[in-house]
Design an enzyme around this catalytic site. Structure first.
Site, mmCIF file in Angstrom:
data_model
loop_
_atom_site.group_PDB
_atom_site.id
_atom_site.type_symbol
_atom_site.label_atom_id
_atom_site.label_comp_id
_atom_site.label_asym_id
_atom_site.label_seq_id
_atom_site.Cartn_x
_atom_site.Cartn_y
_atom_site.Cartn_z
ATOM 1 N N SER A 24 0.854 -1.198 0.000
ATOM 2 C CA SER A 24 0.000 0.000 0.000
ATOM 3 C C SER A 24 0.886 1.243 0.000
ATOM 4 O O SER A 24 2.041 1.187 0.447
ATOM 5 C CB SER A 24 -0.868 0.008 1.270
ATOM 6 O OG SER A 24 -1.520 1.245 1.420
ATOM 7 N N TYR A 35 -1.192 -0.580 10.850
ATOM 8 C CA TYR A 35 -1.483 -0.960 9.460
ATOM 9 C C TYR A 35 -0.293 -0.594 8.568
ATOM 10 O O TYR A 35 0.180 -1.406 7.773
ATOM 11 C CB TYR A 35 -2.761 -0.260 8.972
ATOM 12 C CG TYR A 35 -3.093 -0.550 7.520
ATOM 13 C CD1 TYR A 35 -3.606 -1.792 7.143
ATOM 14 C CD2 TYR A 35 -2.874 0.408 6.525
ATOM 15 C CE1 TYR A 35 -3.903 -2.070 5.812
ATOM 16 C CE2 TYR A 35 -3.165 0.147 5.189
ATOM 17 C CZ TYR A 35 -3.681 -1.093 4.841
ATOM 18 O OH TYR A 35 -3.970 -1.372 3.517
HETATM 19 P P1 NDP Z 1 -11.554 -5.877 1.009
HETATM 20 O O1 NDP Z 1 -11.964 -5.737 2.431
HETATM 21 O O2 NDP Z 1 -12.583 -5.697 -0.044
HETATM 22 O O3 NDP Z 1 -10.842 -7.273 0.770
HETATM 23 C C1 NDP Z 1 -10.009 -7.871 1.714
HETATM 24 C C2 NDP Z 1 -9.924 -9.350 1.402
HETATM 25 O O4 NDP Z 1 -9.042 -9.965 2.367
HETATM 26 C C3 NDP Z 1 -11.270 -10.042 1.515
HETATM 27 O O5 NDP Z 1 -11.437 -10.919 0.442
HETATM 28 C C4 NDP Z 1 -11.167 -10.828 2.812
HETATM 29 O O6 NDP Z 1 -11.892 -12.035 2.708
HETATM 30 C C5 NDP Z 1 -9.681 -11.141 2.826
HETATM 31 N N1 NDP Z 1 -9.231 -11.520 4.165
HETATM 32 C C6 NDP Z 1 -9.304 -10.845 5.314
HETATM 33 N N2 NDP Z 1 -8.839 -11.582 6.344
HETATM 34 C C7 NDP Z 1 -8.463 -12.774 5.805
HETATM 35 C C8 NDP Z 1 -7.909 -13.956 6.326
HETATM 36 N N3 NDP Z 1 -7.640 -14.103 7.633
HETATM 37 N N4 NDP Z 1 -7.642 -14.987 5.482
HETATM 38 C C9 NDP Z 1 -7.906 -14.890 4.154
HETATM 39 N N5 NDP Z 1 -8.435 -13.787 3.603
HETATM 40 C C10 NDP Z 1 -8.706 -12.743 4.421
HETATM 41 O O7 NDP Z 1 -10.370 -4.824 0.821
HETATM 42 P P2 NDP Z 1 -9.372 -4.558 -0.383
HETATM 43 O O8 NDP Z 1 -9.775 -5.240 -1.608
HETATM 44 O O9 NDP Z 1 -9.169 -3.101 -0.421
HETATM 45 O O10 NDP Z 1 -8.032 -5.199 0.197
HETATM 46 C C11 NDP Z 1 -7.173 -6.022 -0.555
HETATM 47 C C12 NDP Z 1 -5.735 -5.643 -0.250
HETATM 48 O O11 NDP Z 1 -5.476 -4.343 -0.779
HETATM 49 C C13 NDP Z 1 -5.404 -5.589 1.236
HETATM 50 O O12 NDP Z 1 -4.143 -6.187 1.443
HETATM 51 C C14 NDP Z 1 -5.334 -4.095 1.505
HETATM 52 O O13 NDP Z 1 -4.489 -3.794 2.583
HETATM 53 C C15 NDP Z 1 -4.765 -3.594 0.182
HETATM 54 N N6 NDP Z 1 -4.946 -2.176 -0.088
HETATM 55 C C16 NDP Z 1 -6.192 -1.632 -0.155
HETATM 56 C C17 NDP Z 1 -6.349 -0.287 -0.372
HETATM 57 C C18 NDP Z 1 -7.708 0.359 -0.385
HETATM 58 O O14 NDP Z 1 -7.761 1.613 -0.334
HETATM 59 N N7 NDP Z 1 -8.796 -0.385 -0.470
HETATM 60 C C19 NDP Z 1 -5.187 0.597 -0.605
HETATM 61 C C20 NDP Z 1 -3.936 -0.098 -0.524
HETATM 62 C C21 NDP Z 1 -3.829 -1.422 -0.297
HETATM 63 P P3 NDP Z 1 -12.674 -12.755 3.907
HETATM 64 O O15 NDP Z 1 -13.132 -11.701 4.860
HETATM 65 O O16 NDP Z 1 -13.777 -13.475 3.197
HETATM 66 O O17 NDP Z 1 -11.678 -13.703 4.492
#
Ligand code: NDP
Length: 227
Positions: A141, A154
């Site tokens: 990020s 974070y």
């Molecule tokens: P979402 O919340 O939409 O997606 C997060 C995903 O992570 C979900 O599919 C969730 O699935 C999964 N997840 C969470 N905990 C677990 C776990 N213990 N095991 C397996 N899967 C897990 O957010 P984003 O799409 O934004 O996030 C995706 C990535 O992008 C993250 O790493 C985030 O830090 C990064 N990011 C996002 C930004 C933003 O502004 N949105 C900016 C920069 C980076 P489930 O809950 O079903 O397990």
């Protein structure tokens, strides 16, 4: 170079960036293995991919559990015999002020955002090493570069992902021919804020994001496809 018929694992594929990345890679011809905890959402994605003629394996995956990461990768090997791409995307962002001492949330962030990346990388590495090819894409990020109040843990987890990616790139590139890419998205419209438990902070961050131009998950998915 094409990713047609390459085997790609995407963690955190049940929503946001992971969901769209899995769909995008599949549309480009990759066979995708999708993992996350919410299996209903995975099923929905699986159906969408199949409807478009894609090949997909979906499995419940909690990246904080090493045995689940290993099992997931074993399932992929069982189904397709090899692995080409790992997208370490799963992440959470329950930000809070340090003085509120939400230590459980700190630990959970470290476990999902960093430990999960280590576990999944460790699970695929023997296969990539053996074939001397492959690509690991870590979703870090801009928060790994810019620390903000309430975001220190974070940001620390994302800085750890960035540092780990750099080490991986240095060690795995020469000789092993394994590529490593670290993607650092800016604010992207997803469900990520839902993990914030401090309601006033959640509202404040939500409001401030409304006033900025956010990226869409497809923007990040396209960057991953490009890589
Ligand atoms: P979402 O919340 O939409 O997606 C997060 C995903 O992570 C979900 O599919 C969730 O699935 C999964 N997840 C969470 N905990 C677990 C776990 N213990 N095991 C397996 N899967 C897990 O957010 P984003 O799409 O934004 O996030 C995706 C990535 O992008 C993250 O790493 C985030 O830090 C990064 N990011 C996002 C930004 C933003 O502004 N949105 C900016 C920069 C980076 P489930 O809950 O079903 O397990």
């Amino acid at each position: 170079m094409t990713i047609k018929n390459k085997i790609a694992i995407i963690t955190g594929a049940s929503s946001g960036i992971g969901y769209v990345t899995a769909f995008t890679l599949s549309k480009a011809g990759a066979k995708v293995a999708i993992g996350a905890r919410r299996t209903d959402r995975l099923k929905q994605l699986e159906n969408e991919i199949k409807k478009c003629g894609g090949d997909v394996l979906s499995q419940k995956l909690d990246v904080t559990k090493k045995d689940e990461c290993d099992t997931f990768v074993n399932q992929v090997i069982k189904k397709w015999g090899t692995i080409d791409i790992l997208v370490n995307n799963a992440g959470i962002m329950p930000i809070s002020l340090i003085e509120n001492l939400k230590v459980n949330e700190w630990e959970h962030m470290v476990d999902v955002n960093f430990r999960g990346v280590l576990y999944c990388t460790a699970a695929v590495l023997p296969y990539l090493k053996e074939k001397k090819s492959g690509h690991i894409v870590n979703v870090s990020s801009t928060a790994s570069k810019i620390v903000f109040p309430s975001g220190s843990i974070y940001c620390a987890t994302k800085r750890a992902v960035t540092a780990f990616s750099e080490g991986l790139r240095q060690e795995l590139g020469p000789g092993l021919n394994i590529r490593v890419t670290c993607i650092m998205p800016g604010t992207t419209e997803t469900d990520l804020l839902n993990s914030i438990t401090d309601e006033s902070l959640k509202k404040m961050v939500g409001e401030s994001i409304k006033n900025t131009q956010s990226l869409k998950p497809k923007d990040i998915a396209d960057a991953i496809l490009f890589a």
